[in-house]
Design a protein around this motif. Structure first.
Motif, PDB file in Angstrom:
ATOM      1  N   PHE A  72      39.098 -33.120  24.769  1.00 13.82           N
ATOM      2  CA  PHE A  72      37.946 -33.939  24.403  1.00 13.82           C
ATOM      3  C   PHE A  72      37.433 -34.721  25.604  1.00 13.82           C
ATOM      4  N   LEU A  73      38.347 -35.329  26.365  1.00 14.02           N
ATOM      5  CA  LEU A  73      37.945 -36.116  27.525  1.00 14.02           C
ATOM      6  C   LEU A  73      37.261 -35.238  28.575  1.00 14.02           C
ATOM      7  N   LYS A  74      37.688 -34.000  28.687  1.00 14.67           N
ATOM      8  CA  LYS A  74      37.028 -33.075  29.609  1.00 14.67           C
ATOM      9  C   LYS A  74      35.601 -32.793  29.134  1.00 14.67           C
ATOM     10  N   TYR A  75      35.439 -32.597  27.835  1.00 13.41           N
ATOM     11  CA  TYR A  75      34.111 -32.299  27.292  1.00 13.41           C
ATOM     12  C   TYR A  75      33.145 -33.468  27.495  1.00 13.41           C
ATOM     13  N   VAL A  76      33.618 -34.686  27.265  1.00 13.29           N
ATOM     14  CA  VAL A  76      32.697 -35.824  27.372  1.00 13.29           C
ATOM     15  C   VAL A  76      32.360 -36.153  28.820  1.00 13.29           C
ATOM     16  N   SER A  77      33.051 -35.527  29.768  1.00 13.45           N
ATOM     17  CA  SER A  77      32.699 -35.744  31.172  1.00 13.45           C
ATOM     18  C   SER A  77      31.399 -35.037  31.542  1.00 13.45           C
ATOM     19  N   PHE A  78      30.940 -34.114  30.692  1.00 11.92           N
ATOM     20  CA  PHE A  78      29.665 -33.434  30.912  1.00 11.92           C
ATOM     21  C   PHE A  78      28.529 -34.282  30.336  1.00 11.92           C
ATOM     22  N   ASP A  79      27.489 -34.488  31.116  1.00 10.65           N
ATOM     23  CA  ASP A  79      26.316 -35.228  30.662  1.00 10.65           C
ATOM     24  C   ASP A  79      25.380 -34.256  29.942  1.00 10.65           C
ATOM     25  N   THR A  80      25.317 -34.347  28.631  1.00 17.85           N
ATOM     26  CA  THR A  80      24.559 -33.367  27.852  1.00 17.85           C
ATOM     27  C   THR A  80      23.532 -34.017  26.925  1.00 17.85           C
ATOM     28  N   GLN A  81      23.018 -35.168  27.299  1.00 13.51           N
ATOM     29  CA  GLN A  81      21.970 -35.777  26.491  1.00 13.51           C
ATOM     30  C   GLN A  81      20.784 -34.829  26.358  1.00 13.51           C
ATOM     31  N   SER A  82      20.246 -34.711  25.147  1.00 13.04           N
ATOM     32  CA  SER A  82      19.039 -33.914  24.949  1.00 13.04           C
ATOM     33  C   SER A  82      17.816 -34.806  25.076  1.00 13.04           C
ATOM     34  N   ASP A  83      16.644 -34.182  25.144  1.00 12.51           N
ATOM     35  CA  ASP A  83      15.390 -34.904  25.360  1.00 12.51           C
ATOM     36  C   ASP A  83      14.393 -34.491  24.289  1.00 12.51           C
ATOM     37  N   GLU A  84      14.169 -35.370  23.314  1.00 13.28           N
ATOM     38  CA  GLU A  84      13.289 -35.019  22.209  1.00 13.28           C
ATOM     39  C   GLU A  84      11.838 -34.857  22.638  1.00 13.28           C
ATOM     40  N   ASP A  85      11.480 -35.403  23.789  1.00 10.60           N
ATOM     41  CA  ASP A  85      10.103 -35.300  24.266  1.00 10.60           C
ATOM     42  C   ASP A  85       9.840 -33.995  25.011  1.00 10.60           C
ATOM     43  N   ASN A  86      10.884 -33.243  25.269  1.00 10.67           N
ATOM     44  CA  ASN A  86      10.724 -31.986  26.002  1.00 10.67           C
ATOM     45  C   ASN A  86      10.954 -30.811  25.051  1.00 10.67           C
ATOM     46  N   ASP A  87       9.885 -30.363  24.416  1.00 14.24           N
ATOM     47  CA  ASP A  87      10.011 -29.214  23.520  1.00 14.24           C
ATOM     48  C   ASP A  87       9.471 -27.940  24.156  1.00 14.24           C
ATOM     49  N   ALA A  88       9.238 -27.974  25.478  1.00 13.43           N
ATOM     50  CA  ALA A  88       8.709 -26.811  26.174  1.00 13.43           C
ATOM     51  C   ALA A  88       9.789 -25.785  26.484  1.00 13.43           C
ATOM     52  N   VAL A  89      11.028 -26.255  26.617  1.00 20.21           N
ATOM     53  CA  VAL A  89      12.135 -25.355  26.940  1.00 20.21           C
ATOM     54  C   VAL A  89      13.335 -25.671  26.055  1.00 20.21           C
ATOM     55  N   CYS A  90      14.226 -24.714  25.957  1.00 28.95           N
ATOM     56  CA  CYS A  90      15.481 -24.888  25.229  1.00 28.95           C
ATOM     57  C   CYS A  90      16.596 -24.283  26.053  1.00 28.95           C
ATOM     58  N   PRO A  91      17.628 -25.060  26.380  1.00 28.28           N
ATOM     59  CA  PRO A  91      17.837 -26.440  25.961  1.00 28.28           C
ATOM     60  C   PRO A  91      16.888 -27.403  26.668  1.00 28.28           C
ATOM     61  N   SER A  92      16.721 -28.567  26.078  1.00 26.61           N
ATOM     62  CA  SER A  92      15.745 -29.525  26.589  1.00 26.61           C
ATOM     63  C   SER A  92      16.203 -30.210  27.865  1.00 26.61           C
ATOM     64  N   THR A  93      17.483 -30.108  28.194  1.00 24.56           N
ATOM     65  CA  THR A  93      18.021 -30.697  29.421  1.00 24.56           C
ATOM     66  C   THR A  93      18.982 -29.703  30.066  1.00 24.56           C
ATOM     67  N   PRO A  94      19.031 -29.627  31.398  1.00 25.85           N
ATOM     68  CA  PRO A  94      19.886 -28.637  32.068  1.00 25.85           C
ATOM     69  C   PRO A  94      21.371 -28.885  31.889  1.00 25.85           C
ATOM     70  N   GLY A  95      21.764 -30.138  31.666  1.00 27.16           N
ATOM     71  CA  GLY A  95      23.177 -30.442  31.515  1.00 27.16           C
ATOM     72  C   GLY A  95      23.824 -29.730  30.339  1.00 27.16           C
ATOM     73  N   GLN A  96      23.042 -29.474  29.296  1.00 24.80           N
ATOM     74  CA  GLN A  96      23.589 -28.768  28.132  1.00 24.80           C
ATOM     75  C   GLN A  96      24.037 -27.351  28.502  1.00 24.80           C
ATOM     76  N   LEU A  97      23.237 -26.704  29.341  1.00 24.65           N
ATOM     77  CA  LEU A  97      23.572 -25.336  29.736  1.00 24.65           C
ATOM     78  C   LEU A  97      24.780 -25.314  30.661  1.00 24.65           C
ATOM     79  N   VAL A  98      24.904 -26.338  31.489  1.00 25.78           N
ATOM     80  CA  VAL A  98      26.087 -26.439  32.368  1.00 25.78           C
ATOM     81  C   VAL A  98      27.354 -26.509  31.522  1.00 25.78           C
ATOM     82  N   PHE A  99      27.319 -27.365  30.505  1.00 27.77           N
ATOM     83  CA  PHE A  99      28.488 -27.491  29.623  1.00 27.77           C
ATOM     84  C   PHE A  99      28.712 -26.207  28.839  1.00 27.77           C
TER      85      PHE A  99
END
Length: 319
Positions: free
Chosen positions: A11-38
């Motif tokens: 769990f601690l390893k997982y939360v070390s990834f910054d994966t906040q999404s961005d509700e204002d960015n609906d042009a791409v999915c995922p809305s933030t690059p950190g999600q794809l890194v994780f």
């Protein structure tokens, strides 16, 4: 027996990834690059523990299979999401681990005077005597929903390591952008191929939610007129003041801080703008479909009222 420390470290390893999404960015999915890194790291881990048919598409959706090992039955799915809320930072998380919790308030950050209060959150007392993970109060922890991902991955790993436990085929799926309300948009139900599935997300230990509310996330835009304050009388229209008036016009007792159970609500959770233009983000929720439609209709009626009062186009409701 499950190795608790192994689960905690996952769990601690997982939360070390910054994966906040961005509700204002609906042009791409995922809305933030950190999600794809994780997601890429998670997919590799699923392969490493022995799951099969591990796939990761360009949008960050992960699917994998634990094949049946002798038992017959329907294909069961388990789903969680990789993103975290944009309500607070998800970067550089500093976990605070409390062992054998004594039921008292917890000092999370002495330097900043941040204390977790049992008066504000009395439900924590259910876990007296247990170990609890917090943050230092400056960021999210990310347990929503990396705790769910941890539970699913750890359960799959346990079943792989204990083949004496017979089970049917299990499918798991991890999605992006749940916090923006768009996680299901590109989820391939046919590819997932489960007869039924459980979402592992939130709630207390042992809880099972078997129903859902109707949901809308309208954006209300207020248009004003900025005039120099020295000449503003009778001319200025302050979009911020109209937004405040709108908030006060919403049914007073139908907000999250006053409702429970199946009671629906209106929730204003973000406000941005100035005298000229102001945008308000809302949640509308109700278990009853007819009441839900009436709630949406009320917002349009309110907009009509404001447009009559202040002029056409002053308020625009985007569903």
């Amino acid at each position: 027996m499950i190795d608790t420390e192994h689960v905690v470290q996952r769990f601690l390893k997982y939360v070390s990834f910054d994966t906040q999404s961005d509700e204002d960015n609906d042009a791409v999915c995922p809305s933030t690059p950190g999600q794809l890194v994780f997601a890429k790291a998670l997919a590799e881990e699923l392969k490493a523990i022995g799951l099969s048919d591990v796939t990761l598409d360009e949008h960050g959706y992960i699917m994998a299979t634990l094949p049946a090992n002798g038992a017959e039955g329907p294909v069961v799915g388990f789903i969680s999401h990789v993103d975290t809320s944009s309500d607070a930072s998800g970067k550089d998380i500093k976990p605070v681990r409390v062992t054998d919790y004594d039921g008292k308030d917890v000092v999370l950050n002495e330097a900043r005077g941040i204390v977790f209060s049992t008066k504000a959150f009395p439900e924590v007392l259910k876990y007296k005597g247990q170990d609890i993970l917090f943050t230092d109060g400056t960021t999210l922890l990310g347990a929503d929903d990396k705790a769910g991902i941890t539970a699913i991955v750890s359960a799959m790993e346990y079943l792989i390591q204990h083949p004496d436990i017979t089970h049917g085929m299990i499918r798991i799926g991890f999605t992006p952008d749940e916090e923006t309300g768009r996680s299901a948009a590109l989820f391939d139900v046919k590819q997932f191929a489960a007869d039924f599935a459980y979402t592992v997300d939130g709630g207390e230990l042992g809880g099972l939610e078997y129903e859902n509310f109707n949901a809308a996330n309208p954006v209300i835009t207020f248009h004003g007129r900025s005039v120099h304050t020295g000449d503003a009388k009778g001319k200025m229209v302050n979009a911020l003041s109209i937004a405040a008036e709108w908030q006060q016009l919403l049914p007073a007792g139908e907000k999250p801080e006053y409702t429970e159970g199946h009671e629906g609500f209106f929730h204003v959770y973000k406000l941005n703008g100035d005298v000229e233009t102001c945008t308000m983000h809302m949640l509308v929720r109700d278990h009853d479909r007819q009441r839900f439609e009436r709630r949406k209709a009320l917002l349009q009626q309110m907009a009509d009222f404001f447009n009559e009062k202040y002029g056409d186009g002053t308020v625009v409701v985007t569903p």
